[in-house]
Enzyme design. Structure first.
Site, PDB file in Angstrom:
ATOM      1  N   HIS B  60       0.726  -1.359  -0.169  1.00 49.78           N
ATOM      2  CA  HIS B  60       0.011  -0.079  -0.048  1.00 49.78           C
ATOM      3  C   HIS B  60       0.873   1.355   0.139  1.00 49.78           C
ATOM      4  O   HIS B  60       1.998   1.379   0.817  1.00 49.78           O
ATOM      5  CB  HIS B  60      -1.149  -0.010   1.224  1.00 49.78           C
ATOM      6  N   ASP B 162       6.158   1.944   6.706  1.00 48.98           N
ATOM      7  CA  ASP B 162       4.724   1.174   6.642  1.00 48.98           C
ATOM      8  C   ASP B 162       3.901   1.995   5.525  1.00 48.98           C
ATOM      9  O   ASP B 162       3.429   3.084   6.004  1.00 48.98           O
ATOM     10  CB  ASP B 162       4.127   1.118   8.054  1.00 48.98           C
ATOM     11  N   GLU B 193      -5.390   1.860   2.769  1.00 47.73           N
ATOM     12  CA  GLU B 193      -5.124   0.515   3.514  1.00 47.73           C
ATOM     13  C   GLU B 193      -5.194   0.967   5.110  1.00 47.73           C
ATOM     14  O   GLU B 193      -5.875  -0.026   5.589  1.00 47.73           O
ATOM     15  CB  GLU B 193      -3.633  -0.038   3.413  1.00 47.73           C
ATOM     16  N   GLU B 194      -4.713   2.085   5.337  1.00 51.91           N
ATOM     17  CA  GLU B 194      -4.555   2.504   6.698  1.00 51.91           C
ATOM     18  C   GLU B 194      -6.092   2.865   7.343  1.00 51.91           C
ATOM     19  O   GLU B 194      -6.220   2.965   8.467  1.00 51.91           O
ATOM     20  CB  GLU B 194      -3.458   3.445   7.021  1.00 51.91           C
ATOM     21  N   ASP B 216       4.115  -6.139   3.213  1.00 50.07           N
ATOM     22  CA  ASP B 216       3.866  -4.898   4.275  1.00 50.07           C
ATOM     23  C   ASP B 216       4.781  -5.205   5.403  1.00 50.07           C
ATOM     24  O   ASP B 216       5.455  -6.175   5.346  1.00 50.07           O
ATOM     25  CB  ASP B 216       2.309  -5.223   4.715  1.00 50.07           C
ATOM     26  N   HIS B 302       3.835   3.107  12.819  1.00 49.05           N
ATOM     27  CA  HIS B 302       2.877   4.216  13.090  1.00 49.05           C
ATOM     28  C   HIS B 302       3.523   5.224  14.093  1.00 49.05           C
ATOM     29  O   HIS B 302       2.863   5.992  14.644  1.00 49.05           O
ATOM     30  CB  HIS B 302       1.686   3.481  13.574  1.00 49.05           C
TER      31      HIS B 302
END
Lengths: 357, 336, 336
Positions: B60, B162, B193-194, B216, B302
């Site tokens: 992603h 990410d 995606e998130e 990922d 994140h």
């Protein structure tokens, strides 16, 4: 099907391992029965078991199809780490209550099947304070009686773990207890429905579907409904049974009959038809009002593609998601019987009417 | 490849605004793909034609970020999260909008850190009043973290590892593929995606692949007092067994393990207790798509500073390349 | 007034029949084709000469409410909410039960009888029951049964200076706007869908979008406004009287930026006031539609309503009118 056969079938189904994502043993056990009463048994791309029984459509009438779906997976666990000393750490698959796990026997599906136990410290070694503490999964471990080196050899991260509790028929012969009654009871009811239909004429083509991975999010039902595109469907699952301290609208009498779901998840015409049939043929039934998601395969099926009218029958069950799930076999019979009656009565005008408001 | 990772991780691309990342990737892959196209949500497809079956390989493009929900008379902007962002990680961080406008985040007066929640945060882009602020970024404008890429000698530090690291792995593997492949492979650079695997949902529907593979990042258990997880940085990419969104299909998992073993590529098995990936969306598409995931172990996911290991990335590229070169079996439907 | 007529109808999620029938009736002399599907959506196709992409306009017919879950020995009815309801608003309200609309009131233990500790606790659903004025279970069962839908009992009325008060403005306000567009002789060439079961997860929108496969979708909603005492402006989401609210993002969707810009342009060029929804929570049918099939570009425009999901919400008539005007302006401009 005789009562003896009914018991042995459910015992075989519930005894088989079938943690979500690793359902093959349970699928094999179910396939054996479906083969006897249907025309063709296959696995779809997702791995859902689909047993097909062709209907006898009258003359030029448009073929109609009915899916009867019950999930065959059960809750379980998965190895996350092999610790010093050969102990296994694990995570849950589906909704497990960690408090029910202490001292439970398990099977680790590694290179071979390993018997093990979820360890519990003896009370002698526990302080009062420690005993009051919340029990979480990361505190638990499995002992398979192997050294670390042996465990590394036999077990890998990601191996499935099933709870190991063979079913047991209680005195009196009506109540059965064991793991995975959620939802082998539903699968057994499907098979009983197939038995009913084996000797009946029916117009609809019937798909008996044992869906996978319900416990982790209705995943098998999503793909099965998309692939089969039935004209309508009935999902079969379990619901909560009455027990001391539990009463009110969310729990149902064991032995009180199959439970018909009512609410926005279900097509109102199907609910009415099921209740009428049950009343007419004296099949004992109960009503479960469900104001939103039923959290069953029916929730996924209803909105597949252009929408599939769906109903829900449930078998009442005590101690859900533990290894002592307990049910009354007569509720299986009434569920299977009502499925058979419903399937037999379908014709194309009824099906076409379902989209007309 | 370091340069590619630097470019990709420094690019702007919060969920919903991935076009800059898309343009960058398109530039990199157009010479190596037979066809490059996008869909209505913005996912980028780089297709290598070939016989059946078709593999969909997804990484992603989007990253976590924030969205402006209000601009006050003094030019302060209020924010809401886009994807899984912890508010305390943003204090003092710099955020960047699509047009390059940059600002920093602080909070209203609080007594304790636990009071810190989104309504307490604001973004200051240096505007003196509402009109000036709205010229910079009005309601609905999306911002991402503003952090440079750094090489730490064998490990890389950046925001948005990410999943730009996944994007980089896809780009690199695609470029290495020879003219002829045993099957069609579509590299999908997915969006959103998130916020719920949204781009992969529509992309998989469109492609109707026979197999799906997400690339990922995954968490690790090798930091001080980390949660129990048997994945470490530097021990190879992981073969995902399970996360919250998918239980990898046994065939995909087996092929990944066999391919790694046959090519002496180190790998780890991954059980991620919380978190999902595009494979979760792909495997329940239409009649179902056997799917799995290849993950790059990553620390501090994140946060503004995510760390991956260069050797894990290299091995991930090789494993992905070998997986594309290996003939995949026709998907099965079994009679019993 | 369409809103008044529609808001007075009872249509809890899963029981939208009254609303569906009323809309059909209101359209019976219009040049439209009407059909339904198995979940209960009402599809209205208005053929016409409009060029451009296939458009779906949607508003949901259902409202939040209750369902009878048990009939007590005393003849009282136990219930559970259908859709998202703050249980604190339920006590001391009038309701209507079942197909016959049997009247009842929601009761709880009178404050005099509560112990000091109980008094400052909010009422939970378990503490309340519906009283329909009978003494025994047998009598109650003649009037109401388990599974009956229960709606708030309130009548829509005009209040103050151009405001309306009533239940179910979420989303009968949207239904009213959509009907107005359908009845407008200047507009044609689009599909309108009055969806069901939005309040329990956009269930109807999922199947409707799959059936229609639009290229673009605009969802017309009633959205929360908290322009009320004690709420900071940045937390108020929308303001009554400031025109339709355009969503930039909610829990279900990041609104397509090109459509958002088109809506802004349409509003500006027709001098229609508008505001942005300053909140990113909540979900709408747009999220379900956007992820259907290969993906659908989707946006949301809403009529601001105070106190939604309660028996009495308040909206401003001018917002209703400007919402219809905005959608109309956008439709006319998109005809190319």
């Amino acid at each position: 099907m005789s009562e003896l056969l009914r018991e042995s079938m459910l015992m075989e189904l519930a005894g088989a391992a079938g943690v979500a994502g690793n359902e093959m043993d349970a699928v094999d056990a179910a396939a054996k029965y479906f083969k006897r009463y249907t025309d063709r048994v296959e696995l779809d791309r997702f791995g859902n078991l689909i047993a097909y029984k062709r209907g006898e459509s009258a003359g030029s009438a448009k073929r109609i199809s009915l899916a009867l779906a019950a999930h065959i997976d059960e809750i379980g666990a998965m190895v996350t780490r092999i610790e010093d000393g050969g102990f296994l750490r694990f995570t849950n698959i589906g909704g497990i209550d960690p408090r029910t796990l202490l001292g439970q026997p398990v099977l680790v599906h590694g290179r071979d099947r390993l018997q093990g136990v979820i360890g519990a410290l003896p009370p002698h070694l526990l302080t009062e304070r420690a005993r009051q503490k919340e029990l979480t999964l990361d505190k638990l471990y499995i002992d398979v009686g192997l050294s670390e080196a042996q465990a590394q050899e036999q077990v890998r991260v990601g191996d499935f773990i099933s709870l190991d509790q063979p079913p047991l028929l209680l005195e009196g012969g009506k109540y059965l207890t064991g793991k995975a009654m959620d939802n082998r009871a539903g699968v057994a009811a499907l098979i009983l429905g197939a038995v009913e239909l084996a000797s009946m004429r029916h117009e609809a083509d019937i798909y008996f579907v044992a869906t996978l991975q319900e416990e982790v999010g209705l995943r098998g039902a999503v793909t099965a409904a998309y692939g089969l595109v039935p004209d309508l469907a009935v999902a079969v699952d379990v619901t909560h049974g009455e027990a001391p301290g539990l009463s009110g609208p969310e729990v149902f009498e064991l032995g009180g009959g199959t439970v018909i779901g009512l609410g926005p998840n279900f097509h109102p015409v199907l609910d009415t038809r099921l209740r009428e049939l049950a009343a007419e043929y004296r099949v004992p039934y109960q009503i479960e009002p469900i104001p939103g998601s039923s959290r069953t395969d029916a929730w996924a099926i209803q909105v597949s593609r252009q929408g599939i009218p769906v109903a829900l029958l449930s078998v009442p069950l005590r101690y859900m998601h533990s290894v002592v799930e307990l049910l009354n076999l007569d509720d299986l019979t009434s569920t299977g019987r009502l499925l058979g009656l419903f399937a037999r009565g379908l014709d194309s005008p009824f099906v076409e009417g379902l989209a007309c408001y | 490849m370091e340069d590619l990772i630097k470019k990709l991780t420094e690019a702007y691309g919060p969920s919903g605004e991935e076009s800059a990342v898309g343009a960058l990737i398109e530039e990199q892959v157009k010479g190596s793909a037979d066809r490059v196209f996008t869909d209505d949500l913005g996912s980028l497809f780089a297709l290598r034609e070939g016989p059946a079956p078709m593999l969909m390989i997804a990484a992603h493009m989007d990253e976590i970020g924030v969205i402006v929900t209000h601009v006050d008379e003094n030019g302060f902007m209020r924010l809401a999260p886009v994807g899984g962002v912890a508010p305390h990680l943003l204090i003092g961080q710099r955020l960047r909008f699509k047009d390059g406008t940059t600002g920093t985040v602080y909070h209203e007066k609080i007594k304790e850190l636990k009071e810190l929640d989104w309504p307490k945060l604001y973004l200051d882009c240096g505007a003196a009043d509402a009109a000036a602020a709205e010229k910079q970024a009005g309601i609905g404008a999306l911002a991402c973290l503003d952090q440079p890429f750094r090489s730490l000698g064998g490990r890389y530090l950046a925001k948005a590892m990410d999943d730009r690291i996944g994007c980089a792995v896809l780009v690199e593997a695609l470029r290495r593929l020879p003219r002829e492949l045993p099957q069609a492979v579509c590299f999908v650079f997915s969006v959103q995606e998130e916020v719920g695997l949204r781009g992969a949902t529509t992309a998989a529907y469109r492609l109707k692949p026979d197999y799906g593979l997400a690339v990922d990042v995954t968490g690790v258990g090798d930091t001080p007092k980390a949660p129990l997880m048997a994945v470490s940085l530097g021990k190879g990419p992981t073969v995902k067994v399970k996360d919250s969104s998918v239980i990898s299909h046994p065939v995909v998992r087996r092929l990944m393990i066999e391919t790694a073993a046959a090519n002496a590529i180190p790998y780890q098995l991954e059980v991620l207790e919380r978190g999902g990936t595009d494979a979760g969306a792909i495997h329940v598409t239409r009649e179902g798509v056997p799917a799995g995931a290849l993950s790059i172990p990553c620390r501090y996911i994140h946060t503004p500073s995510e760390i991956v290991d260069a050797s894990d990335v290299r091995h991930a590229v090789t494993l992905l390349e070998k997986l594309c070169l290996m003939p995949w079996p026709a998907p099965e439907q079994k009679n019993l | 007034m369409l809103l008044e007529k529609l808001a007075n109808l009872r249509g809890v999620s899963g029981d939208e029949g009254c609303v569906r029938r009323a809309i059909k009736e209101l359209l019976q002399d219009s040049p439209v084709t009407i059909k339904t599907d198995s979940i209960g959506n009402l599809f209205v196709r208005k053929e016409g000469s409009r060029q451009g992409c296939r458009l779906m306009l949607a508003a949901h017919m259902d409202e939040v409410g209750l369902m009878v879950t048990a009939v007590e020995k005393s003849g009282h009815l136990k219930f559970n909410p259908v859709g998202g309801i703050d249980s604190r608003i339920l006590v001391a309200k009038r309701v209507r039960i079942g197909a016959q609309g049997i009247p009842g009131v929601i009761g709880a233990k009178a404050i005099h009888l509560q112990k000091p500790g109980e008094r400052n606790k909010p009422y939970e659903v378990e503490d309340m029951y519906i009283d329909i004025g009978v003494k025994k279970k047998e009598e109650a069962e003649k009037l109401a049964k388990v599974g009956d839908y229960v709606s708030f009992d309130s009548t829509c009325s005009k209040i103050g200076d151009g405001y309306w008060r009533g239940k179910a403005f979420d989303d009968r306000a949207g239904c009213a706007v959509l009907l107005e567009l359908l009845l407008d002789p200047q507009l044609d060439g689009f599909d309108a869908v009055f969806t069901v079961q939005e309040e329990i997860g956009s269930r109807g929108a999922l199947t409707a979008a799959y059936t229609l496969r639009p290229e673009r979708a605009l969802v017309i909603e009633g959205t929360a406004a908290a322009d009320t005492p004690g709420t900071d402006r940045e937390a108020s989401s929308t303001t009554l009287g400031a025109g339709p609210a355009l969503s930039v993002m909610d829990r279900s969707i990041i609104v397509d930026r090109t459509m958002l810009q088109e809506l802004i342009n349409a509003a500006q060029s027709a001098a229609i006031p508008f505001q942005f929804r300053r909140f990113t929570g909540g979900a709408t049918d747009a999220g379900a539609v956007a992820l259907t099939g290969e993906g659908v570009k989707a946006a949301v425009v809403s009529v601001p309503c105070r106190y939604i999901h309660s028996p009495h919400s308040v909206l401003k008539e001018s917002d209703l009118q400007s919402t219809a005007a905005l959608v109309k302006a956008w439709l006319m401009r998109s005809e190319k």
